[in-house]
Design a protein around this motif. Structure first.
Motif, mmCIF file in Angstrom:
data_model
loop_
_atom_site.group_PDB
_atom_site.id
_atom_site.type_symbol
_atom_site.label_atom_id
_atom_site.label_comp_id
_atom_site.label_asym_id
_atom_site.label_seq_id
_atom_site.Cartn_x
_atom_site.Cartn_y
_atom_site.Cartn_z
ATOM 1 N N MET A 120 0.831 -1.203 0.000
ATOM 2 C CA MET A 120 0.000 0.000 0.000
ATOM 3 C C MET A 120 0.864 1.252 0.000
ATOM 4 O O MET A 120 0.584 2.223 -0.718
ATOM 5 C CB MET A 120 -0.910 -0.017 1.227
ATOM 6 N N LEU A 121 1.922 1.247 0.785
ATOM 7 C CA LEU A 121 2.830 2.388 0.827
ATOM 8 C C LEU A 121 3.489 2.617 -0.522
ATOM 9 O O LEU A 121 3.599 3.764 -0.992
ATOM 10 C CB LEU A 121 3.885 2.177 1.910
ATOM 11 N N ASP A 122 3.944 1.549 -1.153
ATOM 12 C CA ASP A 122 4.586 1.675 -2.460
ATOM 13 C C ASP A 122 3.623 2.247 -3.497
ATOM 14 O O ASP A 122 4.001 3.092 -4.319
ATOM 15 C CB ASP A 122 5.097 0.307 -2.930
ATOM 16 N N LEU A 123 2.379 1.792 -3.455
ATOM 17 C CA LEU A 123 1.388 2.286 -4.405
ATOM 18 C C LEU A 123 1.140 3.777 -4.214
ATOM 19 O O LEU A 123 1.183 4.559 -5.180
ATOM 20 C CB LEU A 123 0.068 1.517 -4.238
ATOM 21 N N PHE A 124 0.875 4.197 -2.987
ATOM 22 C CA PHE A 124 0.591 5.604 -2.732
ATOM 23 C C PHE A 124 1.797 6.488 -3.039
ATOM 24 O O PHE A 124 1.644 7.626 -3.493
ATOM 25 C CB PHE A 124 0.158 5.796 -1.274
ATOM 26 N N GLU A 125 2.980 5.967 -2.783
ATOM 27 C CA GLU A 125 4.177 6.756 -3.071
ATOM 28 C C GLU A 125 4.342 6.957 -4.576
ATOM 29 O O GLU A 125 4.693 8.056 -5.034
ATOM 30 C CB GLU A 125 5.418 6.078 -2.493
ATOM 31 N N ARG A 126 4.074 5.928 -5.370
ATOM 32 C CA ARG A 126 4.154 6.069 -6.831
ATOM 33 C C ARG A 126 3.125 7.071 -7.336
ATOM 34 O O ARG A 126 3.410 7.868 -8.234
ATOM 35 C CB ARG A 126 3.939 4.707 -7.502
ATOM 36 N N LEU A 127 1.924 7.025 -6.762
ATOM 37 C CA LEU A 127 0.879 7.952 -7.203
ATOM 38 C C LEU A 127 1.217 9.400 -6.839
ATOM 39 O O LEU A 127 0.791 10.335 -7.536
ATOM 40 C CB LEU A 127 -0.461 7.559 -6.559
ATOM 41 N N ALA A 128 1.963 9.583 -5.744
ATOM 42 C CA ALA A 128 2.276 10.941 -5.293
ATOM 43 C C ALA A 128 3.551 11.506 -5.903
ATOM 44 O O ALA A 128 3.856 12.690 -5.698
ATOM 45 C CB ALA A 128 2.383 10.957 -3.769
ATOM 46 N N ARG A 129 4.305 10.722 -6.655
ATOM 47 C CA ARG A 129 5.570 11.207 -7.206
ATOM 48 C C ARG A 129 5.429 12.440 -8.092
ATOM 49 O O ARG A 129 6.287 13.330 -8.046
ATOM 50 C CB ARG A 129 6.251 10.075 -7.975
ATOM 51 N N PRO A 130 4.377 12.550 -8.924
ATOM 52 C CA PRO A 130 4.256 13.787 -9.735
ATOM 53 C C PRO A 130 4.141 15.058 -8.908
ATOM 54 O O PRO A 130 4.415 16.150 -9.412
ATOM 55 C CB PRO A 130 2.970 13.538 -10.539
ATOM 56 N N LEU A 131 3.741 14.937 -7.628
ATOM 57 C CA LEU A 131 3.602 16.118 -6.780
ATOM 58 C C LEU A 131 4.934 16.580 -6.207
ATOM 59 O O LEU A 131 4.989 17.648 -5.583
ATOM 60 C CB LEU A 131 2.633 15.816 -5.623
ATOM 61 N N ALA A 132 5.998 15.812 -6.420
ATOM 62 C CA ALA A 132 7.299 16.168 -5.857
ATOM 63 C C ALA A 132 7.801 17.492 -6.424
ATOM 64 O O ALA A 132 8.493 18.241 -5.733
ATOM 65 C CB ALA A 132 8.307 15.051 -6.129
ATOM 66 N N ARG A 133 7.442 17.809 -7.667
ATOM 67 C CA ARG A 133 7.896 19.058 -8.279
ATOM 68 C C ARG A 133 7.298 20.278 -7.582
ATOM 69 O O ARG A 133 7.791 21.393 -7.753
ATOM 70 C CB ARG A 133 7.522 19.071 -9.759
#
Length: 203
Positions: A120-133
């Protein structure tokens, strides 16, 4: 004790499905049921979905005790919702709304019980990566969302334990006797989570 989740090991189809597929299926199910609520197929689709979710528990090796423990704490809320809907609108609408909530809780429980916290953590982290910018930390977003998803069955389990404790002492399950222990237990769980995350360098 695993304070971050209620994953139950197994080899069922649901256990083998990726976390993303299960989350999408959960969202799709709830969306379809809500969309069909006013449709002619709603009175059939919602009970069928609830029964299908319930049947998926023993089929996945989870038994029937776990879904029952999820639903029992909801009964007072379902009763209030049904009474309100019945007094202000169509009694059949009250039945559909309650069944919709039951189906959603059962489906969410299936995801929780068959998905590891790490997945679950890996999934949410992948989904949130575009927000890193934009300065958002994907790992923090993933942690918050994962804890939110996991908190639902944890609260349900705490409520059931509180009711069981009242019954063991011969006390009625009045709200003031059951709610306070649940709140205290969840505060202690939150403190344990905070200490565990601090020990692991998560600030």
């Amino acid at each position: 004790m695993n304070v971050l989740g209620l994953f139950v090991p197994g080899r069922s189809v649901l256990h083998r499905l990726p976390a993303g597929a299960k989350i999408l299926a959960l969202l799709a199910l709830v969306t379809v049921l809500v969309a069909l609520d006013d449709h002619a197929a709603g009175p059939v689709a919602t009970p069928a979905a609830a029964l299908a979710c319930l049947a998926a528990y023993p089929a996945s090796g989870l038994g029937l005790r776990r879904p029952l423990r999820l639903l029992v704490p909801l009964l007072p809320f379902l009763a209030v919702i049904a009474l309100f809907q019945a007094l202000t609108g169509d009694p059949r609408a009250a039945f559909r709304v309650c069944l919709l909530l039951v189906a959603a809780v059962l489906a969410a429980g299936l995801v929780t019980f068959t998905t590891r916290v790490s997945a679950m953590l890996d999934l949410f982290e992948r989904l949130a990566r575009p927000l890193a910018r934009f300065g958002v930390r994907p790992d923090r977003v993933a942690l918050v969302l994962a804890l939110t998803v996991r908190s639902v069955p944890m609260v349900a389990a705490a409520w059931q334990e509180s009711r069981d404790a009242c019954a063991a002492r011969g006390l009625p399950a009045w709200p003031h006797l059951t709610v306070v222990p649940v709140i205290v237990g969840m505060i202690r769980t939150a403190e344990a989570m905070g200490e565990a995350m601090t020990a692991r360098g998560v600030d």
